[in-house]
Design a protein around this motif. Structure first.
Motif: not given
Length: 306
Positions: A246-274
C-alpha cells in the motif's frame, strides 16, 4: 409478517439491558463481562425476558447469538430504557457524552493509519468511549454478532447490513534502496518479473480483491509472504525482495523506492459494514463518522500522492 405475541407480563427493565448487551456482543460471556455479572445470570435473565414476552428474542447461529424478529422489536424498546438510564446518571446540566464499548474489525494498515488516529481524536472529546479493534484481513462476515463495524477490502456482499464505501487506496511495487544498489533497478515489467515478490500468503488469502494484484505479476516467485501487511513493508525494507505494498504505508519510509508506477498501480476499495441496529447507537455512529472523515482527509496518501 406475523404479529408478535402480546407480552404475558411487563418485562423487567434489567432484562432488557441484558438483551442489549448480548445483541451487541453476540456472546453471553462477553455480555457478562461488560455488565459485571456471570454467564449464568445472563442466561437466566434472557430466559425470564422470553417468558415475560411469550417468545424467543435470540437465536443461536454459528457466529453467536442473533436477534429474532421479536428480539429486534424489543431491542428498540431496550435502547430507550438505556438512554433514559444514561440521562439520569448525568449530573443536571451536564452535556451527555459518548460512552460504552464499540467493537470493530479492520485490516492492519487501515487500523493503524486511519482507525487509530480517528478514534484517538474522538476519545479526546469523549474519554468514556472504549473502542476494541480486531485486526484481520477477510471478507465481510455474513453473521457479525459481536461486531459493530467491519472495514474490509473489496465490495462486501453481506445480508442485513449497511455498507458504506470509505474510499480507495493504491498498491505499488517497492524495493529498498540497498536492494536496488545490489540488484539494479528494473527498467520494465519484464525485468521486474525476474525478482522475488513480497506479498500475502497465497494459500491463506481470503479476499478476492487482494488476489488481483498477484495476477499482474504471475512470473514473480514468492520470496517472503505473510498475512500481515506490516511484515510486507519491513521485509521489503530488509531486502527480502520487491514488495507489492500500500502506497500510504510504503511512502512513510525514505529507504523504499516505488518502481514502475506507470505499470503497477492497483486501486482497491475500502468498505465499512455495519449492522442496522448498530447505527442507532450514538457511540457506533460517532466512530463510523470519524472513520469516514479520517479516510477522506487521508485520501492523498491513500492514493499514493507525493
Amino acid at each position: 409478517m406475523a404479529a408478535s405475541p402480546p407480552p404475558t407480563r411487563t418485562p423487567n427493565p434489567d432484562d432488557l439491558l441484558v438483551l442489549l448487551a448480548v445483541a451487541r456482543t453476540g456472546r453471553f460471556t462477553t455480555a457478562a463481562d461488560d455488565l459485571g455479572i456471570n454467564h449464568t445470570t445472563i442466561s437466566r435473565r434472557i430466559a425470564a425476558l422470553e417468558r415475560d414476552l411469550g417468545g424467543r428474542v435470540l437465536s443461536r447461529t454459528a457466529g453467536g447469538w442473533e436477534l429474532t424478529e421479536l428480539g429486534t422489536q424489543v431491542f428498540a424498546a431496550a435502547e430507550r430504557v438505556e438512554a433514559a438510564v444514561a440521562a439520569l446518571a448525568e449530573p443536571s446540566g451536564t452535556p451527555a457524552g459518548l460512552s460504552g464499548v464499540v467493537r470493530m474489525s479492520a485490516t492492519d494498515g487501515f487500523s493503524a493509519y486511519i482507525a487509530v488516529p480517528a478514534i484517538a481524536e474522538l476519545q479526546r472529546r469523549h474519554p468514556k468511549l472504549n473502542v476494541e479493534i480486531i485486526t484481520v484481513t477477510r471478507p465481510a462476515l455474513q453473521n457479525r454478532s459481536g461486531l459493530d463495524i467491519e472495514v474490509v477490502v473489496g465490495e462486501p456482499h453481506a445480508h442485513r447490513a449497511e455498507a458504506i464505501r470509505l474510499g480507495s487506496y493504491i498498491l505499488g511495487m517497492y524495493a529498498s534502496q540497498a536492494w536496488l544498489e545490489e540488484h539494479g533497478t528494473p527498467a520494465s515489467p519484464a525485468a521486474l518479473m525476474e525478482h522475488p515478490l513480497v506479498y500475502f500468503v497465497d494459500s491463506m488469502l481470503q479476499v478476492d480483491a487482494l488476489d488481483m494484484p498477484r495476477r499482474l505479476v504471475p512470473g514473480m516467485r514468492d520470496a517472503l509472504t505473510s498475512t500481515n501487511v506490516f511484515v510486507h513493508v519491513e521485509a521489503t525494507r530488509a531486502g527480502a525482495g520487491v514488495g507489492f505494498l500500500p502506497c500510504f504505508m510504503a511512502d512513510q519510509h525514505d529507504d523504499l523506492v516505488r518502481l514502475l508506477p506507470e505499470h503497477f498501480r492497483e486501486e482497491l476499495p475500502y468498505w465499512m459494514v455495519l449492522r442496522p441496529d448498530s447505527l442507532r447507537q450514538p457511540a457506533v455512529a460517532a466512530v463510523a463518522d470519524a472513520l469516514r472523515a479520517r479516510a477522506a482527509a487521508f485520501k492523498p496518501q491513500l492514493m499514493g500522492a507525493d
